[in-house]
Scaffold this active site. Structure first.
Site, PDB file in Angstrom:
ATOM      1  CB  SER A 113      -0.947  -0.048   1.397  1.00  0.00           C
ATOM      2  OG  SER A 113      -1.725  -0.820   1.092  1.00  0.00           O
TER       3      SER A 113
HETATM    4  N1  SAH Z   1      -0.983  -4.871   3.458  1.00  0.00           N
HETATM    5  C1  SAH Z   1       0.170  -5.321   2.598  1.00  0.00           C
HETATM    6  C2  SAH Z   1      -0.122  -5.870   1.348  1.00  0.00           C
HETATM    7  C3  SAH Z   1      -1.469  -5.241   0.595  1.00  0.00           C
HETATM    8  S1  SAH Z   1      -1.955  -6.144  -0.912  1.00  0.00           S
HETATM    9  C4  SAH Z   1       1.182  -4.380   2.115  1.00  0.00           C
HETATM   10  O1  SAH Z   1       0.894  -3.197   2.341  1.00  0.00           O
HETATM   11  O2  SAH Z   1       2.257  -4.934   2.031  1.00  0.00           O
HETATM   12  C5  SAH Z   1      -3.233  -7.356  -0.351  1.00  0.00           C
HETATM   13  C6  SAH Z   1      -2.819  -8.441   0.234  1.00  0.00           C
HETATM   14  O3  SAH Z   1      -3.976  -9.420   0.518  1.00  0.00           O
HETATM   15  C7  SAH Z   1      -1.973  -9.387  -0.838  1.00  0.00           C
HETATM   16  O4  SAH Z   1      -0.645  -9.725  -0.392  1.00  0.00           O
HETATM   17  C8  SAH Z   1      -3.078 -10.737  -1.056  1.00  0.00           C
HETATM   18  O5  SAH Z   1      -2.024 -11.973  -1.100  1.00  0.00           O
HETATM   19  C9  SAH Z   1      -3.741 -10.701   0.373  1.00  0.00           C
HETATM   20  N2  SAH Z   1      -4.853 -11.371   0.344  1.00  0.00           N
HETATM   21  C10 SAH Z   1      -5.866 -11.134  -0.599  1.00  0.00           C
HETATM   22  N3  SAH Z   1      -7.066 -12.208  -0.463  1.00  0.00           N
HETATM   23  C11 SAH Z   1      -6.409 -12.861   0.820  1.00  0.00           C
HETATM   24  C12 SAH Z   1      -7.018 -13.905   1.504  1.00  0.00           C
HETATM   25  N4  SAH Z   1      -8.349 -14.415   1.307  1.00  0.00           N
HETATM   26  N5  SAH Z   1      -6.265 -14.296   2.721  1.00  0.00           N
HETATM   27  C13 SAH Z   1      -5.155 -13.726   3.042  1.00  0.00           C
HETATM   28  N6  SAH Z   1      -4.543 -12.845   2.241  1.00  0.00           N
HETATM   29  C14 SAH Z   1      -5.167 -12.589   1.212  1.00  0.00           C
END
Ligand code: SAH
Length: 278
Positions: A113
């Site tokens: 993000s």
């Molecule tokens: N907050 C993190 C990543 C944001 S991107 C940062 O800033 O680094 C959103 C993340 O959600 C991704 O890594 C994706 O793999 C994860 N995601 C999406 N659906 C998910 C689920 N059902 N369970 C676990 N993770 C999930």
């Protein structure tokens, strides 16, 4: 480090004017993961947008935090301290701009993000991130926000990150190991797990703070169940049109919801669905 202010075109998004940073247009047209950017769409309403020339190390992260303060995103001293302490440069892919206020693709159709989104969520959850408290980070990705939580709740607290992409969880562990949050991982007050975050992480529930880093079509019941009475959850809700919801659980277990802002996040979905674009 030199702050740069850019005038940029305003476009209408969701009935509100916002300023589209040029850098983001580039991501929009170049990658399948870039449809979803983890952005606050209303933050830039009819205004100037800034970005920082990429500095390195402490000057870069200090400049990033200074700009977030100057533009009114960060008002909390604790949040400023934590974001300055945890070097975003250790969490973004090599060669990308760590200290520019923009999301960065991290592979697997995901992004880290934008700093203003991390700052916004930390501030919304700040009261639930005092030393000794428990936090769950769903969709922990690079582990940056999970690491910030660990610094805030300290060794007496408990922080759990969950992501369903094993490679991202491995990467987040490596990132944290290089950072000032490493000792929390080593001593066990911070842990990162592979799992479907829609189910939460029962082992350490209930949580004072739950952050969801991907947009859900509806609020997953297990997350509501794992929120402590008196606790708070921050979750982007919606598909194309998304809003950042703040959910407070009252002591009697009832729920109060308010909308913070319009956002754009990657979807909270199944692993197969997320990787479908590959
Ligand atoms: N907050 C993190 C990543 C944001 S991107 C940062 O800033 O680094 C959103 C993340 O959600 C991704 O890594 C994706 O793999 C994860 N995601 C999406 N659906 C998910 C689920 N059902 N369970 C676990 N993770 C999930």
């Amino acid at each position: 480090m030199r702050a740069q202010v850019l005038l940029c075109p305003t476009i209408t998004a969701y009935g509100r004017l916002y300023c589209a940073p040029r850098r983001l247009h580039r991501y929009n047209s170049s990658s399948s993961s870039s449809q979803f950017l983890n952005l606050n769409l209303s933050r830039f309403s009819g205004a100037l947008f800034f970005h920082m020339e990429s500095g390195t190390g402490s000057s870069g992260k200090r400049g990033m935090v200074e700009n977030l303060k100057r533009y009114g995103v960060i008002s909390s001293k604790r949040v400023a301290q934590v974001m300055e302490a945890l070097d975003r440069g250790l969490f973004v892919p090599v060669g990308s701009s760590a200290y520019v206020d923009t999301p960065v693709p991290i592979g697997y159709n995901a992004t880290i993000s934008a700093p203003h989104m991390h700052a916004t969520c930390l501030q919304l959850l700040e009261d639930k991130l005092h030393p000794g408290m428990r936090a769950l980070d769903v969709g922990s990705g690079t582990g940056y926000l999970t690491g910030c939580f660990a610094l805030m709740v300290g060794a007496e607290g408990r922080v759990v990150g969950v992501d369903h992409i094993p490679e991202l969880v491995d990467m987040s562990i490596k990132n944290i190991e290089k950072s000032v949050a490493a000792s929390f991982l080593k001593k066990g007050s911070l842990s990162l797990h592979v799992g479907d975050g829609r189910k939460g992480w029962q082992e350490f529930a209930p949580y004072d703070a739950i952050h969801v880093g991907a947009a859900a079509s509806e609020i997953p019941q297990p997350l509501l169940d794992q929120l402590k009475p008196g606790g708070r959850m921050v979750i982007p809700l919606g598909t194309y049109f998304q809003e950042l919801k703040v959910i407070d659980k009252n002591e009697d277990g009832s729920i109060k919801v308010h909308t913070e802002t319009s956002v754009r996040y990657v979807p909270l979905t199944s692993r197969v669905e997320q990787l479908g674009g590959f």
